[in-house]
Design a protein around this motif. Structure first.
Motif, PDB file in Angstrom:
ATOM      1  N   ALA A 110      26.674  46.289  42.653  1.00 18.15           N
ATOM      2  CA  ALA A 110      28.117  46.171  42.419  1.00 18.15           C
ATOM      3  C   ALA A 110      28.529  44.708  42.363  1.00 18.15           C
ATOM      4  O   ALA A 110      29.446  44.338  41.639  1.00 18.15           O
ATOM      5  CB  ALA A 110      28.887  46.895  43.517  1.00 18.15           C
ATOM      6  N   PHE A 156      29.109  41.591  38.464  1.00 20.57           N
ATOM      7  CA  PHE A 156      30.116  40.566  38.225  1.00 20.57           C
ATOM      8  C   PHE A 156      29.498  39.207  37.902  1.00 20.57           C
ATOM      9  O   PHE A 156      30.199  38.257  37.587  1.00 20.57           O
ATOM     10  CB  PHE A 156      31.046  40.446  39.437  1.00 20.57           C
ATOM     11  N   PRO A 193      36.902  60.186  32.664  1.00 21.19           N
ATOM     12  CA  PRO A 193      38.190  59.742  33.207  1.00 21.19           C
ATOM     13  C   PRO A 193      38.452  58.252  33.044  1.00 21.19           C
ATOM     14  O   PRO A 193      39.597  57.841  32.940  1.00 21.19           O
ATOM     15  CB  PRO A 193      38.121  60.114  34.699  1.00 21.19           C
ATOM     16  N   VAL A 194      37.383  57.439  33.019  1.00 21.06           N
ATOM     17  CA  VAL A 194      37.605  56.006  32.871  1.00 21.06           C
ATOM     18  C   VAL A 194      37.644  55.587  31.412  1.00 21.06           C
ATOM     19  O   VAL A 194      37.964  54.448  31.100  1.00 21.06           O
ATOM     20  CB  VAL A 194      36.518  55.167  33.586  1.00 21.06           C
ATOM     21  N   LEU A 233      40.848  54.134  30.406  1.00 23.99           N
ATOM     22  CA  LEU A 233      40.993  52.800  30.992  1.00 23.99           C
ATOM     23  C   LEU A 233      40.215  51.773  30.188  1.00 23.99           C
ATOM     24  O   LEU A 233      40.701  50.682  29.894  1.00 23.99           O
ATOM     25  CB  LEU A 233      40.490  52.831  32.439  1.00 23.99           C
ATOM     26  N   THR A 250      41.901  48.598  28.337  1.00 21.30           N
ATOM     27  CA  THR A 250      41.621  47.181  28.610  1.00 21.30           C
ATOM     28  C   THR A 250      41.006  46.505  27.394  1.00 21.30           C
ATOM     29  O   THR A 250      41.277  45.340  27.129  1.00 21.30           O
ATOM     30  CB  THR A 250      40.671  47.004  29.810  1.00 21.30           C
ATOM     31  N   ILE A 277      34.125  43.433  28.989  1.00 20.83           N
ATOM     32  CA  ILE A 277      34.814  44.122  30.085  1.00 20.83           C
ATOM     33  C   ILE A 277      34.487  45.613  30.056  1.00 20.83           C
ATOM     34  O   ILE A 277      34.281  46.236  31.091  1.00 20.83           O
ATOM     35  CB  ILE A 277      36.341  43.898  29.984  1.00 20.83           C
ATOM     36  N   ARG A 286      31.269  46.091  31.626  1.00 27.06           N
ATOM     37  CA  ARG A 286      31.345  45.884  33.074  1.00 27.06           C
ATOM     38  C   ARG A 286      31.864  47.143  33.773  1.00 27.06           C
ATOM     39  O   ARG A 286      31.235  47.634  34.715  1.00 27.06           O
ATOM     40  CB  ARG A 286      32.252  44.699  33.377  1.00 27.06           C
ATOM     41  N   ILE A 287      32.978  47.685  33.291  1.00 30.82           N
ATOM     42  CA  ILE A 287      33.519  48.892  33.926  1.00 30.82           C
ATOM     43  C   ILE A 287      32.537  50.037  33.783  1.00 30.82           C
ATOM     44  O   ILE A 287      32.238  50.755  34.734  1.00 30.82           O
ATOM     45  CB  ILE A 287      34.864  49.316  33.304  1.00 30.82           C
ATOM     46  N   LEU A 342      29.586  49.777  36.184  1.00 34.32           N
ATOM     47  CA  LEU A 342      29.960  50.053  37.579  1.00 34.32           C
ATOM     48  C   LEU A 342      30.096  51.558  37.801  1.00 34.32           C
ATOM     49  O   LEU A 342      29.590  52.113  38.783  1.00 34.32           O
ATOM     50  CB  LEU A 342      31.281  49.365  37.920  1.00 34.32           C
ATOM     51  N   ALA A 394      27.580  53.818  40.157  1.00 37.55           N
ATOM     52  CA  ALA A 394      28.097  54.559  41.301  1.00 37.55           C
ATOM     53  C   ALA A 394      27.788  56.040  41.163  1.00 37.55           C
ATOM     54  O   ALA A 394      27.402  56.702  42.131  1.00 37.55           O
ATOM     55  CB  ALA A 394      29.594  54.343  41.426  1.00 37.55           C
ATOM     56  N   THR A 441      25.560  59.293  43.550  1.00 36.57           N
ATOM     57  CA  THR A 441      25.961  60.648  43.936  1.00 36.57           C
ATOM     58  C   THR A 441      25.214  61.707  43.128  1.00 36.57           C
ATOM     59  O   THR A 441      25.067  62.832  43.581  1.00 36.57           O
ATOM     60  CB  THR A 441      27.481  60.855  43.784  1.00 36.57           C
TER      61      THR A 441
END
Lengths: 266, 181
Positions: free
Chosen positions: A33, A37, A72-73, A76, A80, A113, A116-117, A120, A124, A128
């Motif tokens: 994580a 960056f 869901p992202v 977003l 962006t 960007i 990057r999102i 991540l 993650a 799970t």
């Protein structure tokens, strides 16, 4: 109404990532994580993308699970991307649209960007998707243990976590039963004004709480009766084992960090 | 302790019974806060914070939405743990009955803390993505308020109805055992 809810994301297949200890996966995720960056120009982003693709391939989890996690992202990411595309004024003008000039720097920033999102979120969800919640709990307990001397009840917290994880399906079933029982008495959960809907909601929620409190009390009695006394000197059914592959995984992640730090544009 | 576990599970379940909304960047209106508040008022703020913390962590394991390392902390364990602080306002009169006015204040206070946590988290992670010159503060706080406000109202009305129908939910039963509470 409640049956079609899928809880948990764990996908039971065998893969190198599934076999790793939950502790090494937690450490790796935490490190990654931060590593994400580090990337700030073309080659480092490419290396990052390659790492993510490699891990996804290693996990052997069907791709549609990642797509589902990214959905869901997605909005977003698009949002962006557009922001950067329209508002960054670097590089040369590619084309103009509706009075806005799209610069090459904007597109570049937007793509970076988005990567990057995306990475991540994927990293993650890798954790799970490849680790059972119960193993994660054991991992958490391990990392919380040092804080015990500051009064943090590490064992108790882990126990409560595993109890609640175990009981989610049970309570879901119970919630469903109460909903059906109230529906049989004429409750309608989907129609009506805000006020009547809240009232039907209460008719569902109060029995749910009553039964949960009752269940908690029964369970406490059962644990007392079996002589449960807390964390001191308890043995475990599942014992976490740190193996060679876990050390290798951590070294690989560290290596990715070093590579990205070198490629990075200062 | 077992009760905390049960309520955590319940909060998670209630988070699934959410009202669909236009909140694309995380957050939705659900009854998730109800169990945390009940625990906070029933057993005081320590137990409330613990329940909230567990809800945050377990929620993290089930529906994680991670875009930034600090966002992880500020969006999952912290805001829910903050909800438990509502228990600080659990002031009882001599008969052991909870003062509704104080409870309301506590609820609003705790919800505000949660809002702050989500808001700051939004500023941090969205700020790291948004181009320079955009007002991320305004954006993040308005965005988070847009789903937290209805959620607080719904939680409030459900808790009010519970307090009318089952006031004993908010009163603790003392019991001498390691595992209860």
């Amino acid at each position: 109404m409640l049956q079609n809810i899928v809880i948990g994301q764990y996908v039971p297949v065998t893969s190198p990532l599934h076999r790793l200890d939950s502790r090494s996966k937690l450490i790796s995720l935490l490190a990654l994580a931060v590593i994400v960056f580090l990337a700030n120009e073309f080659w480092s982003y490419l290396a990052l993308l390659a790492t993510v693709v490699l891990f996804v391939a290693l996990s052997r989890v069907p791709l549609r699970f990642f797509v589902k996690g990214l959905f869901p992202v997605f909005i977003l990411i698009v949002f962006t991307f557009l922001l950067h595309a329209f508002f960054t004024n670097e590089g040369y003008v590619l084309f103009s649209i509706l009075g806005f000039s799209i610069y090459s720097g904007g597109i570049e920033q937007g793509v970076f960007i988005a990567i990057r999102i995306g990475s991540l979120v994927i990293l993650a969800s890798l954790l799970t998707l490849t680790t059972k919640p119960i193993d994660l709990t054991d991992g958490f307990e391990f990392f919380l243990r040092p804080f015990k001397r500051f009064g943090l009840p590490a064992h108790e917290m882990a126990l409560m976590m595993s109890i609640s994880i175990r009981l989610i399906p049970t309570l879901l079933l119970e919630a469903d039963r109460i909903m059906k029982a109230q529906a049989a008495r004429g409750a309608d959960f989907t129609k009506g004004t805000m006020k009547t809907r809240l009232e039907t909601m209460t008719a569902f929620i109060i029995p749910l709480f009553v039964r949960s409190f009752k269940r908690a009390e029964d369970m406490a009695t059962a644990m007392d009766a079996r002589g449960y006394r807390g964390g001191e000197g308890r043995t475990k059914l599942r014992v976490l084992q740190w193996r060679l592959q876990d050390t290798i995984a951590c070294i690989v992640v560290g290596g990715v960090g070093v590579v990205l730090a070198i490629l990075r544009d200062f | 302790m077992v009760e905390v576990a049960l309520m955590t599970a319940l909060a998670l379940i209630l988070s699934f019974v959410s009202f669909p909304g236009p909140w694309a960047q995380g957050g939705s209106v659900s009854l998730m806060m109800v169990p945390i508040f009940i625990m906070a008022f029933r057993h005081g703020w320590r137990v409330g914070v613990l329940t909230g913390l567990l809800v945050g962590i377990v929620n993290l394991m089930y529906n994680a939405y991670i875009v930034h390392p600090i966002q992880l902390l500020l969006d999952y364990p912290l805001p829910y743990a903050a909800l438990g602080l509502a228990g600080l306002f659990a002031i009882r009169n001599r008969t052991g009955k909870l003062s509704l006015g104080w409870a309301l204040l506590g609820l609003l206070f705790a919800a505000f803390l949660r809002f702050l946590s989500h808001g700051i988290s939004g500023v941090i992670w969205f700020g790291s993505l948004a181009p320079d010159g955009m007002n991320v503060y305004l954006y993040s706080f308005v965005y988070n308020a847009s789903y937290l406000l209805p959620e607080v109202l719904i939680t409030l009305s459900v808790l009010y109805m519970i307090s009318r129908a089952q006031p004993e939910f908010f009163n603790m039963k003392s019991r001498n055992s390691v595992v209860t509470s």
